[in-house]
Every structure is written in structure tokens, then in C-alpha cells.
Design a protein around this motif. Structure first.
Motif, mmCIF file in Angstrom:
data_model
loop_
_atom_site.group_PDB
_atom_site.id
_atom_site.type_symbol
_atom_site.label_atom_id
_atom_site.label_comp_id
_atom_site.label_asym_id
_atom_site.label_seq_id
_atom_site.Cartn_x
_atom_site.Cartn_y
_atom_site.Cartn_z
ATOM 1 N N LYS A 153 13.270 -16.080 40.696
ATOM 2 C CA LYS A 153 12.700 -16.325 39.363
ATOM 3 C C LYS A 153 13.777 -16.377 38.281
ATOM 4 O O LYS A 153 13.626 -17.082 37.292
ATOM 5 N N VAL A 154 14.888 -15.669 38.473
ATOM 6 C CA VAL A 154 15.968 -15.688 37.482
ATOM 7 C C VAL A 154 16.511 -17.115 37.352
ATOM 8 O O VAL A 154 16.761 -17.591 36.251
ATOM 9 N N TYR A 155 16.678 -17.815 38.472
ATOM 10 C CA TYR A 155 17.155 -19.190 38.435
ATOM 11 C C TYR A 155 16.156 -20.092 37.716
ATOM 12 O O TYR A 155 16.531 -20.984 36.964
ATOM 13 N N LEU A 156 14.870 -19.854 37.978
ATOM 14 C CA LEU A 156 13.827 -20.656 37.356
ATOM 15 C C LEU A 156 13.828 -20.471 35.838
ATOM 16 O O LEU A 156 13.767 -21.437 35.080
ATOM 17 N N TYR A 157 13.926 -19.228 35.375
ATOM 18 C CA TYR A 157 13.960 -18.972 33.932
ATOM 19 C C TYR A 157 15.239 -19.509 33.305
ATOM 20 O O TYR A 157 15.225 -20.009 32.179
ATOM 21 N N THR A 158 16.337 -19.434 34.035
ATOM 22 C CA THR A 158 17.602 -19.986 33.525
ATOM 23 C C THR A 158 17.479 -21.496 33.372
ATOM 24 O O THR A 158 17.934 -22.063 32.369
ATOM 25 N N PRO A 163 18.402 -25.750 27.969
ATOM 26 C CA PRO A 163 18.707 -26.433 26.701
ATOM 27 C C PRO A 163 19.089 -25.456 25.589
ATOM 28 O O PRO A 163 20.027 -25.710 24.835
ATOM 29 N N LEU A 164 18.390 -24.348 25.504
ATOM 30 C CA LEU A 164 18.715 -23.341 24.487
ATOM 31 C C LEU A 164 20.102 -22.763 24.730
ATOM 32 O O LEU A 164 20.892 -22.602 23.788
ATOM 33 N N ILE A 165 20.416 -22.484 25.972
ATOM 34 C CA ILE A 165 21.741 -21.939 26.313
ATOM 35 C C ILE A 165 22.830 -22.945 25.927
ATOM 36 O O ILE A 165 23.849 -22.571 25.340
ATOM 37 N N LEU A 166 22.609 -24.222 26.224
ATOM 38 C CA LEU A 166 23.596 -25.245 25.886
ATOM 39 C C LEU A 166 23.780 -25.387 24.379
ATOM 40 O O LEU A 166 24.908 -25.556 23.905
ATOM 41 N N VAL A 167 22.705 -25.315 23.616
ATOM 42 C CA VAL A 167 22.810 -25.399 22.151
ATOM 43 C C VAL A 167 23.599 -24.214 21.613
ATOM 44 O O VAL A 167 24.472 -24.373 20.746
ATOM 45 N N ILE A 168 23.334 -23.027 22.127
ATOM 46 C CA ILE A 168 24.051 -21.828 21.676
ATOM 47 C C ILE A 168 25.535 -21.917 22.040
ATOM 48 O O ILE A 168 26.403 -21.629 21.219
ATOM 49 N N VAL A 169 25.832 -22.325 23.265
ATOM 50 C CA VAL A 169 27.230 -22.450 23.694
ATOM 51 C C VAL A 169 27.953 -23.493 22.847
ATOM 52 O O VAL A 169 29.089 -23.278 22.415
ATOM 53 N N ARG A 170 27.298 -24.608 22.585
ATOM 54 C CA ARG A 170 27.912 -25.653 21.757
ATOM 55 C C ARG A 170 28.193 -25.140 20.348
ATOM 56 O O ARG A 170 29.250 -25.390 19.778
ATOM 57 N N HIS A 171 27.250 -24.413 19.780
ATOM 58 C CA HIS A 171 27.436 -23.841 18.443
ATOM 59 C C HIS A 171 28.593 -22.843 18.435
ATOM 60 O O HIS A 171 29.437 -22.873 17.537
ATOM 61 N N MET A 172 28.639 -21.991 19.450
ATOM 62 C CA MET A 172 29.723 -21.008 19.521
ATOM 63 C C MET A 172 31.070 -21.707 19.704
ATOM 64 O O MET A 172 32.074 -21.277 19.121
ATOM 65 N N TRP A 173 31.117 -22.765 20.508
ATOM 66 C CA TRP A 173 32.361 -23.504 20.721
ATOM 67 C C TRP A 173 32.855 -24.115 19.421
ATOM 68 O O TRP A 173 34.038 -24.063 19.113
ATOM 69 N N ARG A 174 31.952 -24.703 18.642
ATOM 70 C CA ARG A 174 32.338 -25.288 17.353
ATOM 71 C C ARG A 174 32.878 -24.221 16.402
ATOM 72 O O ARG A 174 33.860 -24.455 15.707
ATOM 73 N N ARG A 175 32.236 -23.080 16.369
ATOM 74 C CA ARG A 175 32.718 -21.995 15.501
ATOM 75 C C ARG A 175 34.070 -21.487 15.972
ATOM 76 O O ARG A 175 34.948 -21.182 15.167
ATOM 77 N N PHE A 176 34.241 -21.391 17.288
ATOM 78 C CA PHE A 176 35.513 -20.949 17.844
ATOM 79 C C PHE A 176 36.628 -21.930 17.482
ATOM 80 O O PHE A 176 37.714 -21.515 17.082
ATOM 81 N N LYS A 177 36.358 -23.232 17.618
ATOM 82 C CA LYS A 177 37.359 -24.238 17.268
ATOM 83 C C LYS A 177 37.712 -24.165 15.779
ATOM 84 O O LYS A 177 38.878 -24.283 15.405
ATOM 85 N N ALA A 178 36.708 -23.973 14.930
ATOM 86 C CA ALA A 178 36.965 -23.874 13.492
ATOM 87 C C ALA A 178 37.797 -22.628 13.186
ATOM 88 O O ALA A 178 38.724 -22.666 12.375
#
Length: 191
Positions: A153-158, A163-178
Motif C-alpha cells: 500500500k505504501v507504493y500505491l499511496y506514493t 504529482p504532489l511530490i514532484l511539485v514540492i521537489v521542483r519548488h525546493m530545487w528552484r529555491r535551492f538554485k536561487a
């Protein structure tokens, strides 16, 4: 020899012609309106959501119509016990896990796209509520056809939260680069 060159020349011309036809349908920034692009993305996302929802509710191979408990003397040809309503494809554990995780990630991604694209529409909050409830329905139907040991079930919920995880990672990456750019300019551009 001349026939081969003519054939090769015709083949190259056909390939170039095919490429130019594809180029005609590509997105053109500055030419295609944002409204047209959003409408096209909404249509595509809605189609993906509909197909993946249907595939989740009615998995490939269908569901077992009868119950064969472990103690039953006459097991089915597969030799495995199962309950009525469980996915037939679940007997192929790797195939079923791959199907279910991919389908769930595609469903979740398309639902997220729809939720983002309807921002600013009248009653967009009702559309988002409907998407949330459709996600709940999807999970209820998945759990109904999912044998207990089929997929972690952990894989299923992941997969659902991908999409939410990818949006968060992308946001964090942009902040890290800045932040890195700021630190770089502060530390190394001293004159």
C-alpha cells in the motif's frame, strides 16, 4: 543502382514531409493562445483521467466471479485461491503491480493537471472537490479489487501522491538554485 538511389530519395522526401506535418501541430509559443493551450490540456487530461479511472475500476482481465478458498478441494486451473471480485491479473504479481502503480500515477497526475488548469474558472472549488471525491472513489474501487498481498500500500499511496511530490521537489530545487546563486554572488563577487 539508380533504382536504389531513387528509392532512398523518395524515402527521405517522405520522412521530411512527415516531419513537416508533425511540426504543423506542435505548440508554437507566441502564436498559440494561452486559452487554446489550456483547453487542449484540459481535454487531454480529462481523457487520461477517464481512461485510467476506468482501468482502475475494471482492471485488465476483469475480476474473479467465484470464490475459491484455500481449503477448497477443486482449485481453479491457476491453482491459486482467490475471492470473488478480486482482480484476475493479480495472479501475475509483477505485471499487476506495474499496471496498478502506473495507472494510479497517471490518474493522479491527470487529476492534478485538471485541478491546476481550472484555477480561476467559475466554481473551480467545486471542480476540485469533485476531483478529490473521484480520487476517493478510485481508491475505494482499487481496494475492492486488490487482493491483500498483491501490492504494498505504501507504493500505491506514493504513486497517488507522485504529482504532489514532484511539485514540492521542483519548488525546493528552484529555491535551492536561487539560494546558491545568492551565496555565490555574495561570497565570490567581492571587489
Amino acid at each position: 543502382m539508380a533504382d536504389q538511389q531513387n528509392l532512398s530519395l523518395r524515402s527521405d522526401q517522405q520522412e521530411r514531409s512527415l516531419r513537416s506535418e508533425f511540426r504543423e501541430f506542435k505548440y508554437k509559443p507566441g502564436i498559440d493562445s494561452k486559452s487554446d493551450v489550456r483547453n487542449a490540456l484540459l481535454v487531454v487530461a480529462t481523457l487520461i483521467a477517464a481512461v485510467t479511472f476506468q482501468a482502475g475500476v475494471n482492471p485488465p482481465g476483469g475480476v474473479w466471479q467465484e470464490k475459491y478458498p484455500k481449503s477448497h478441494e477443486a482449485l481453479p486451473p491457476s491453482g491459486e485461491s482467490h475471492d470473488a471480485g478480486e482482480a484476475v491479473l493479480a495472479l501475475e504479481s509483477i505485471s499487476f503491480a506495474f499496471f496498478l502503480l502506473s495507472n494510479t500515477a497517471a490518474f493522479s497526475t491527470s487529476g492534478s493537471m485538471i485541478g491546476i488548469l481550472v484555477e480561476g474558472f467559475p466554481f473551480y472549488y467545486l471542480v476540485r472537490l469533485a476531483l478529490l471525491l473521484m480520487g476517493c472513489t478510485y481508491f475505494a474501487s482499487i481496494h475492492a479489487v486488490l487482493p491483500p498481498e498483491a501490492v504494498n500500500k505504501v507504493y500505491l499511496y506514493t504513486a497517488f501522491l507522485l504529482p504532489l511530490i514532484l511539485v514540492i521537489v521542483r519548488h525546493m530545487w528552484r529555491r535551492f538554485k536561487a539560494l546558491c546563486a545568492t551565496c555565490w554572488s555574495c561570497c565570490f563577487n567581492k571587489t
